[in-house]
Enzyme design. Structure first.
Site, PDB file in Angstrom:
ATOM      1  N   THR A 162       0.976  -1.121  -0.156  1.00  0.00           N
ATOM      2  CA  THR A 162       0.009   0.028  -0.035  1.00  0.00           C
ATOM      3  C   THR A 162       0.981   1.078  -0.085  1.00  0.00           C
ATOM      4  OG1 THR A 162      -1.771  -1.093   1.306  1.00  0.00           O
ATOM      5  CG2 THR A 162      -1.590   1.290   1.435  1.00  0.00           C
ATOM      6  N   ARG A 190     -13.638  -7.185  -1.276  1.00  0.00           N
ATOM      7  CA  ARG A 190     -13.154  -7.066   0.235  1.00  0.00           C
ATOM      8  C   ARG A 190     -12.272  -5.667   0.091  1.00  0.00           C
ATOM      9  NH1 ARG A 190      -7.368  -5.575   1.492  1.00  0.00           N
ATOM     10  NH2 ARG A 190      -7.205  -6.327   3.491  1.00  0.00           N
ATOM     11  N   ASP A 193      -8.026  -1.396   5.200  1.00  0.00           N
ATOM     12  CA  ASP A 193      -8.022  -0.423   5.796  1.00  0.00           C
ATOM     13  C   ASP A 193      -8.000   1.161   5.016  1.00  0.00           C
ATOM     14  OD1 ASP A 193      -5.367  -1.111   5.281  1.00  0.00           O
ATOM     15  OD2 ASP A 193      -4.565   0.038   6.794  1.00  0.00           O
ATOM     16  N   THR A 213       0.299   0.769   6.584  1.00  0.00           N
ATOM     17  CA  THR A 213       0.302  -0.392   5.510  1.00  0.00           C
ATOM     18  C   THR A 213       0.422  -1.432   6.494  1.00  0.00           C
ATOM     19  OG1 THR A 213       2.653   0.049   5.629  1.00  0.00           O
ATOM     20  CG2 THR A 213       1.372   1.079   3.721  1.00  0.00           C
TER      21      THR A 213
HETATM   22  N1  GLY Z   1      -3.335  -2.391   4.089  1.00  0.00           N
HETATM   23  C1  GLY Z   1      -3.965  -2.656   2.781  1.00  0.00           C
HETATM   24  C2  GLY Z   1      -4.986  -3.701   2.985  1.00  0.00           C
HETATM   25  O1  GLY Z   1      -5.107  -4.312   4.005  1.00  0.00           O
HETATM   26  O2  GLY Z   1      -5.579  -3.854   1.870  1.00  0.00           O
END
Ligand code: GLY
Length: 316
Positions: A162, A190, A193, A213
């Site tokens: 990320t 899905r 965060d 991340t």
């Molecule tokens: N941290 C990125 C995700 O879990 O999609």
């Protein structure tokens, strides 16, 4: 003025710093930096070239937040447009909403004049095929997918990635942008965060800004980015605020502390910054306006103990 990013955000820092030096806003700077990362086909965790979901479809999540007003915008499961960060900004600026997903997000992108395209590149497709061949039948019921997806979703090479970028501009305003293709081989639809304000990002000029991340389901459950900013509000130094927020993840009752994979970057209102991680070997980049070029550094490693640190521990 400062820009702080996850290591893969380094390619966008020069653009962000140029905007800040020209008197531009922190929001313009973080968006510009993230767009460079979204364009990078070699980054398989963000934008064009990102790893797809389990069905081979690239679905992108992103968010922006500005600390002055705490306005925020986010998109999730966006397909066919490589710049979710700009769509997130448009959601913030043009709609009375914070989070728009799927077809609605694609509609915003189309109205912005963005070009629709295939985001799955040949290298990403080849890795997807190699990872999944003979593993999953897309027509199988969910009950048959779950045991197999558990293994795929913990594949350390593909779950974590990320981009985070935080900037503070000449006027002291903070902004944060986050963008991702999410967990590789995720279940369709899905969201991690990254588009969830308070989980993957948060900014409040009064205290500071933070972004995450790592394993997004955990930061959603713990509100990790907001936890960092809450630590700053309580008067903790930025390193202690990051430490406290990561330690909080050790208290999730069904996850062994050793299994928590999470990284945060943070900037406090005074421009002091920290990047912390639960695992060794992770880096980040930062540049202040006094520096000629971005600098790569190691993150503070937080060994999760499973017990919440006291205010006295954090003050040490
Ligand atoms: N941290 C990125 C995700 O879990 O999609």
């Amino acid at each position: 003025m400062i820009v702080v990013a996850s290591a893969n955000g380094g390619v966008g820092i020069p653009q962000a710093m140029a905007i800040l030096r020209a008197g531009g806003s922190a929001l313009d700077a973080v968006e510009a930096a993230v767009r460079v990362v979204e364009d990078n086909p070699d980054d398989h965790t963000v934008g064009y070239g990102g790893y797809p979901n389990v069905l081979g479809e690239v679905e992108l999540d992103a968010s922006v937040m500005e600390g002055t007003t705490r306005r925020a915008g986010a998109v999730g499961a966006l397909r066919g447009y490589r710049h979710p960060v700009s769509v997130a900004r448009r959601v913030m600026e043009a709609l009375p909403h914070v989070l728009v997903v799927g077809d609605g997000a694609a509609r915003v992108a189309a109205e912005m004049g963005m070009v629709q395209e295939e985001l799955l590149t040949e290298p990403a497709r080849a890795t997807w095929r190699a990872g999944l061949e003979g593993t999953l039948d897309p027509s199988a019921p969910i009950a048959e997918w779950l045991p197999r997806m558990g293994r795929l979703a913990t594949d350390p090479e593909h779950v974590s990635g990320t981009v985070n970028v935080i900037a503070q501009d000449r006027d002291g305003h903070l902004a944060v942008a986050v963008s991702t293709s999410g967990a590789a081989w995720k279940f369709p639809g899905r969201l991690g965060d990254s588009p969830v304000i308070g989980a993957g990002n948060y900014a409040d000029d009064r205290y500071g800004a933070a972004a995450c991340t790592g394993w997004g389901e955990l930061s959603i459950r713990a509100g990790t980015a907001r936890q960092v900013v809450e630590g700053l509000r309580r008067g903790l130094a930025v390193e202690a605020a990051c430490t406290a927020a990561l330690q909080e993840l050790a208290g999730l009752g069904d996850i062994r502390p050793a299994d928590v994979l999470m990284h945060v970057v943070a900037v406090d209102r005074g421009g002091r910054h920290c990047a912390a991680t639960t695992r060794r070997g992770w880096q980040y980049v930062h540049q202040t306006d006094a520096m000629d070029a971005p600098c790569t550094g190691s993150r503070l490693v937080v060994e999760l103990t499973g017990s919440e640190p006291t205010e006295m521990d954090l003050a040490r």
